[in-house]
Design a protein around this motif. Structure first.
Motif, mmCIF file in Angstrom:
data_model
loop_
_atom_site.group_PDB
_atom_site.id
_atom_site.type_symbol
_atom_site.label_atom_id
_atom_site.label_comp_id
_atom_site.label_asym_id
_atom_site.label_seq_id
_atom_site.Cartn_x
_atom_site.Cartn_y
_atom_site.Cartn_z
ATOM 1 N N VAL A 74 7.170 -2.598 -45.376
ATOM 2 C CA VAL A 74 6.509 -2.585 -44.056
ATOM 3 C C VAL A 74 7.532 -2.804 -42.963
ATOM 4 O O VAL A 74 7.514 -2.132 -41.924
ATOM 5 N N LEU A 75 8.469 -3.755 -43.182
ATOM 6 C CA LEU A 75 9.514 -3.988 -42.182
ATOM 7 C C LEU A 75 10.403 -2.749 -42.028
ATOM 8 O O LEU A 75 10.797 -2.393 -40.914
ATOM 9 N N GLY A 76 10.720 -2.091 -43.131
ATOM 10 C CA GLY A 76 11.533 -0.871 -43.067
ATOM 11 C C GLY A 76 10.828 0.222 -42.263
ATOM 12 O O GLY A 76 11.441 0.906 -41.430
ATOM 13 N N VAL A 77 9.545 0.414 -42.529
ATOM 14 C CA VAL A 77 8.775 1.414 -41.775
ATOM 15 C C VAL A 77 8.721 1.034 -40.306
ATOM 16 O O VAL A 77 8.878 1.877 -39.411
ATOM 17 N N PHE A 78 8.536 -0.266 -40.033
ATOM 18 C CA PHE A 78 8.477 -0.739 -38.657
ATOM 19 C C PHE A 78 9.804 -0.492 -37.954
ATOM 20 O O PHE A 78 9.841 -0.030 -36.810
ATOM 21 N N VAL A 79 10.909 -0.771 -38.629
ATOM 22 C CA VAL A 79 12.234 -0.534 -38.054
ATOM 23 C C VAL A 79 12.435 0.965 -37.813
ATOM 24 O O VAL A 79 12.956 1.371 -36.772
ATOM 25 N N CYS A 80 12.007 1.795 -38.760
ATOM 26 C CA CYS A 80 12.122 3.258 -38.569
ATOM 27 C C CYS A 80 11.315 3.721 -37.364
ATOM 28 O O CYS A 80 11.769 4.570 -36.597
ATOM 29 N N LEU A 81 10.114 3.160 -37.197
ATOM 30 C CA LEU A 81 9.284 3.511 -36.036
ATOM 31 C C LEU A 81 9.968 3.100 -34.736
ATOM 32 O O LEU A 81 9.934 3.834 -33.749
#
Length: 187
Positions: A37-44
């Motif tokens: 979730v943090l990785g997706v958030f960082v990508c966003l």
């Protein structure tokens, strides 16, 4: 208040280690899920930053301008096509009119040629009649024909008026017998 009794089933020792393994697995899965979730958030966040960058905004503006120019060119193309269709209709109408006028002109030429031929034929007849009249008048002068024959010649001359020459009246009570026709005076 009445006392409450909680009854827990005894857990065997072997089961405790298994439940601990489950907890650890769940913990690792939770940590892994949080990392995803943090990785997706960082990508966003990175995508949002890049999407709002100056280069991206310039690209979007250029794309919008291209769309506007394309729309304008399509409108101009449609208008040009309509103008071309109208012009082609006008050309067809002009061509049809030209064909009609050409046919009418050819008919007029044919009629004019027929009239010219008819005029030449009539002039030929008039010349022949003039010649006959001239010969008859000369015979009258030389032969001394009677006055009645002279009146007939004057009437013949009056009935065959030339197309381009003056009219000669027939002799009668208003005309003296000594007058000569205009045709004879010219020659």
């Amino acid at each position: 208040m009445a006392p409450t009794f909680y009854h827990y089933l005894p857990v065997p020792v072997a089961d405790k280690s298994e439940s601990m393994l489950r907890c650890r697995r769940l913990g690792w899965l939770a940590v892994l899920g949080i990392l995803v979730v943090l990785g997706v958030f960082v990508c966003l966040i990175v995508f949002a930053v890049r999407a709002n960058s100056k280069a991206c905004n310039d690209g979007l503006l250029a794309e919008q301008e291209c769309r506007n120019v394309t729309c304008l060119l399509e409108l101009q193309l449609n208008q040009t096509r309509q103008d071309l269709l109208r012009t082609m209709d006008q050309v067809a109408t002009c061509h049809h009119t030209l064909v009609n006028v050409s046919a009418s002109l050819e008919m007029e030429k044919a009629q004019g040629l027929e009239q010219l031929i008819q005029k030449e034929e009539l002039q030929g007849e008039v010349e022949k009649l003039k010649q006959k009249l001239q010969e008859a008048l000369e015979e009258t002068r030389e032969g001394g024909l009677e006055q009645g024959r002279g009146n007939q010649l004057w009437q013949l001359l009056a009935s065959t008026q030339p197309l381009d020459g003056p009219c000669v009246p027939a002799p009668g009570p208003h005309c003296s017998a000594g007058l000569r026709p205009a045709v004879l005076l010219e020659s």
